[in-house]
Design a protein around this motif. Structure first.
Motif, PDB file in Angstrom:
ATOM      1  N   LEU A   1       0.822  -1.205   0.000  1.00 41.51           N
ATOM      2  CA  LEU A   1       0.000   0.000   0.000  1.00 41.51           C
ATOM      3  C   LEU A   1       0.859   1.259   0.000  1.00 41.51           C
ATOM      4  CD1 LEU A   1      -2.754  -1.212   2.464  1.00 41.51           C
ATOM      5  CD2 LEU A   1      -3.181  -0.385   0.138  1.00 41.51           C
ATOM      6  N   HIS A   2       1.928   1.261   0.786  1.00 38.10           N
ATOM      7  CA  HIS A   2       2.816   2.420   0.810  1.00 38.10           C
ATOM      8  C   HIS A   2       3.484   2.636  -0.547  1.00 38.10           C
ATOM      9  CE1 HIS A   2       2.551   3.864   4.874  1.00 38.10           C
ATOM     10  NE2 HIS A   2       2.807   2.683   5.387  1.00 38.10           N
ATOM     11  N   ARG A   3       3.710   1.559  -1.280  1.00 36.91           N
ATOM     12  CA  ARG A   3       4.345   1.669  -2.591  1.00 36.91           C
ATOM     13  C   ARG A   3       3.354   2.072  -3.678  1.00 36.91           C
ATOM     14  NH1 ARG A   3       6.304  -3.153  -2.785  1.00 36.91           N
ATOM     15  NH2 ARG A   3       4.962  -4.122  -4.326  1.00 36.91           N
ATOM     16  N   GLU A   4       2.122   1.597  -3.567  1.00 36.14           N
ATOM     17  CA  GLU A   4       1.147   1.786  -4.639  1.00 36.14           C
ATOM     18  C   GLU A   4       0.204   2.963  -4.413  1.00 36.14           C
ATOM     19  OE1 GLU A   4       1.069   0.372  -7.433  1.00 36.14           O
ATOM     20  OE2 GLU A   4       2.199  -1.491  -7.258  1.00 36.14           O
ATOM     21  N   VAL A   5       0.143   3.492  -3.220  1.00 35.88           N
ATOM     22  CA  VAL A   5      -0.741   4.622  -2.909  1.00 35.88           C
ATOM     23  C   VAL A   5       0.145   5.800  -2.518  1.00 35.88           C
ATOM     24  CG1 VAL A   5      -2.677   5.428  -1.500  1.00 35.88           C
ATOM     25  CG2 VAL A   5      -2.539   3.016  -2.161  1.00 35.88           C
ATOM     26  N   VAL A   6       0.452   6.645  -3.500  1.00 43.02           N
ATOM     27  CA  VAL A   6       1.415   7.739  -3.292  1.00 43.02           C
ATOM     28  C   VAL A   6       0.865   9.036  -3.884  1.00 43.02           C
ATOM     29  CG1 VAL A   6       3.416   6.204  -3.270  1.00 43.02           C
ATOM     30  CG2 VAL A   6       2.643   7.182  -5.434  1.00 43.02           C
ATOM     31  N   PRO A   7       1.287  10.192  -3.346  1.00 42.66           N
ATOM     32  CA  PRO A   7       0.783  11.472  -3.846  1.00 42.66           C
ATOM     33  C   PRO A   7       1.454  11.881  -5.155  1.00 42.66           C
ATOM     34  CG  PRO A   7       2.324  11.840  -2.038  1.00 42.66           C
ATOM     35  CD  PRO A   7       2.143  10.350  -2.151  1.00 42.66           C
ATOM     36  N   ALA A   8       0.728  12.653  -5.934  1.00 45.29           N
ATOM     37  CA  ALA A   8       1.257  13.230  -7.181  1.00 45.29           C
ATOM     38  C   ALA A   8       0.549  14.542  -7.430  1.00 45.29           C
ATOM     39  CB  ALA A   8       1.042  12.282  -8.357  1.00 45.29           C
ATOM     40  N   GLN A   9       1.210  15.424  -8.162  1.00 50.48           N
ATOM     41  CA  GLN A   9       0.568  16.661  -8.584  1.00 50.48           C
ATOM     42  C   GLN A   9       0.484  16.636 -10.098  1.00 50.48           C
ATOM     43  OE1 GLN A   9       2.591  20.368  -7.961  1.00 50.48           O
ATOM     44  NE2 GLN A   9       0.678  21.501  -7.735  1.00 50.48           N
TER      45      GLN A   9
END
Length: 425
Positions: free
Chosen positions: A13-21
């Motif tokens: 989850l930490h690898r696949e759920v990440v912020p982006a702009q």
């Protein structure tokens, strides 16, 4: 669930759920250019890009945050100006008017050359070559948006990442819907509460989309804000909230989004509707967190068969299915109901194509969430298609695997055809 297995799920989850702009494809291009530019002491004089068809498809028509522009060119040139690859997919955060002006000047100077990478089988491939002060630097990103596999300066390799020998070395986690449900319902709340940050982030973008006049205003229309045939309704508010976040994001809203499996629209699909429903039902933060664990992991599970970039719409198909599972859980449904919801979702709109990232993605998300509302309702009533109907199999895992077969075999020529239409209209 055993501690080691639980830890793998949390890591995933930490690898696949990440912020982006901004949209992940043009932002990944900016990231790669930034890395190549950072190898140079002088400002960029000429930039060459070699991109896979899927990158081109997903970057041609999408708004770039804080610029008022769309597409690959401005994103790439901002990467050359900003030179802050440590921010990864948030590289455009804090963009100043002066930095934008510098990128626009480079755009006017026509220093950028964009090429289609014909000789690669990778769906996600970005090669950035930056020439400056008599030197040449190169960066290659492939497979995932921030997976740098090569950095060179003047032909000398300064960084190289060898191909992983196995899925385990890549951190791949085999999933099943049963294991996802078990993890989501038994993991200590304090170990999974981090997932709520994505809901807060994406809900804020949704609220901005509902306030503003972004894109086609799909979210506002579904929520009843444009009148006509769409009067305010319970389901319309839920679908509208998700679509509004995509309206804003695809039209260049500068607010960050939480992505899932490499896509902001997938992140929107599998979080915003669930968060909106949880609010309407008066659910606790813990109940919402467990629902979001299910929706995010189901999305990741389905995308592992569809591919990181696909000719089929991941936001509607994978994200929408994850959302349907979360809706079932929030209504008190268990594993059986969740499996039924997946079968109904995948029986319905699996064939929705991905024709790039752009404002009409909000239409696809609206379709996905409306289907999720229907699927969750039918599943909670014990209804489900049988294995005699279409691509639905008796075992839900076989149905999910069939999506991979559709992509790899049935839709093998779909991406080139879509791209050809986009480039020659």
């Amino acid at each position: 669930m055993k501690g080691k297995v639980m830890h793998k799920f949390v890591e995933l989850l930490h690898r696949e759920v990440v912020p982006a702009q901004g949209c992940t494809e043009p932002i990944a291009v900016a990231y790669a250019v930034s890395i190549a530019a950072e190898q140079q002491e002088s400002p960029a004089e000429h930039i060459e890009l070699y991109l896979s068809g899927n990158i081109v498809k997903n970057a041609l028509g999408v708004g770039i945050p804080g610029t008022g522009r769309i597409g690959i060119d401005i994103a790439a040139l901002l990467g050359a100006v900003l030179r802050r690859s440590d921010k990864k997919l948030e590289i455009l955060t804090g963009l100043t008017p002066e930095q934008l002006k510098q990128a626009e000047e480079l755009l006017d100077q026509k220093i950028l050359q964009v090429n289609l990478k014909e000789d690669t089988t990778e769906k996600l491939y970005i090669e950035a070559v930056v020439h400056a002060g008599g030197h040449t630097a190169r960066c290659v990103v492939q497979k995932s948006h921030t997976n740098v596999v090569l950095i060179e300066k003047d032909g000398a390799v300064t960084f190289e990442k060898k191909e992983a020998a196995s899925q385990e070395e890549e951190g791949h986690v085999e999933l099943t819907v049963r294991e996802i449900y078990e993890f989501a319902t038994t993991a200590p709340f304090e170990e999974i509460s981090f997932i709520l940050e994505g809901a807060r982030m994406n809900k804020a973008v949704s609220e901005e989309g509902l306030r503003g006049h972004y894109g086609l205003q799909v979210g506002r229309a579904l929520a009843g804000g444009l009148g006509g045939l769409l009067e305010p309704s319970y389901g319309g508010a839920i679908a509208g909230a998700a679509a509004a976040a995509s309206d804003a994001r695809m039209d260049g809203c500068a607010m960050p989004i939480m992505t899932t499996a490499g896509s902001g629209n997938q992140g929107i699909s599998c979080t915003v509707a669930a968060a909106t429903l949880a609010e309407k039902l008066g659910k606790s933060e813990e109940e919402l967190a467990r629902a979001l664990i299910i929706s995010n992991l189901v999305t990741v599970h389905i995308k592992s068969y569809m591919g990181r970039l696909s000719p089929l719409c991941g936001a509607a198909i994978a994200g929408g299915t994850g959302s349907a599972c979360a809706m079932v859980y929030l209504q008190g449904g268990g594993l059986d109901e969740i499996q039924r919801a997946i079968q109904i979702m995948l029986a319905n709109h699996t064939g929705m194509i991905c024709d790039g990232a752009k404002t009409t993605c909000a239409l696809k998300i609206a379709t996905g969430i409306n289907n999720a509302l229907l699927s969750a309702t039918l599943a909670m009533k014990g209804l489900c298609p049988c294995d005699k109907e279409g691509i639905v199999c008796q075992d839900v895992e076989d149905t999910i695997r069939s999506i991979g077969k559709l992509v790899s075999q049935g839709a093998a020529n779909l991406d080139p055809t879509i791209l050809d239409i986009m480039l020659h209209k």
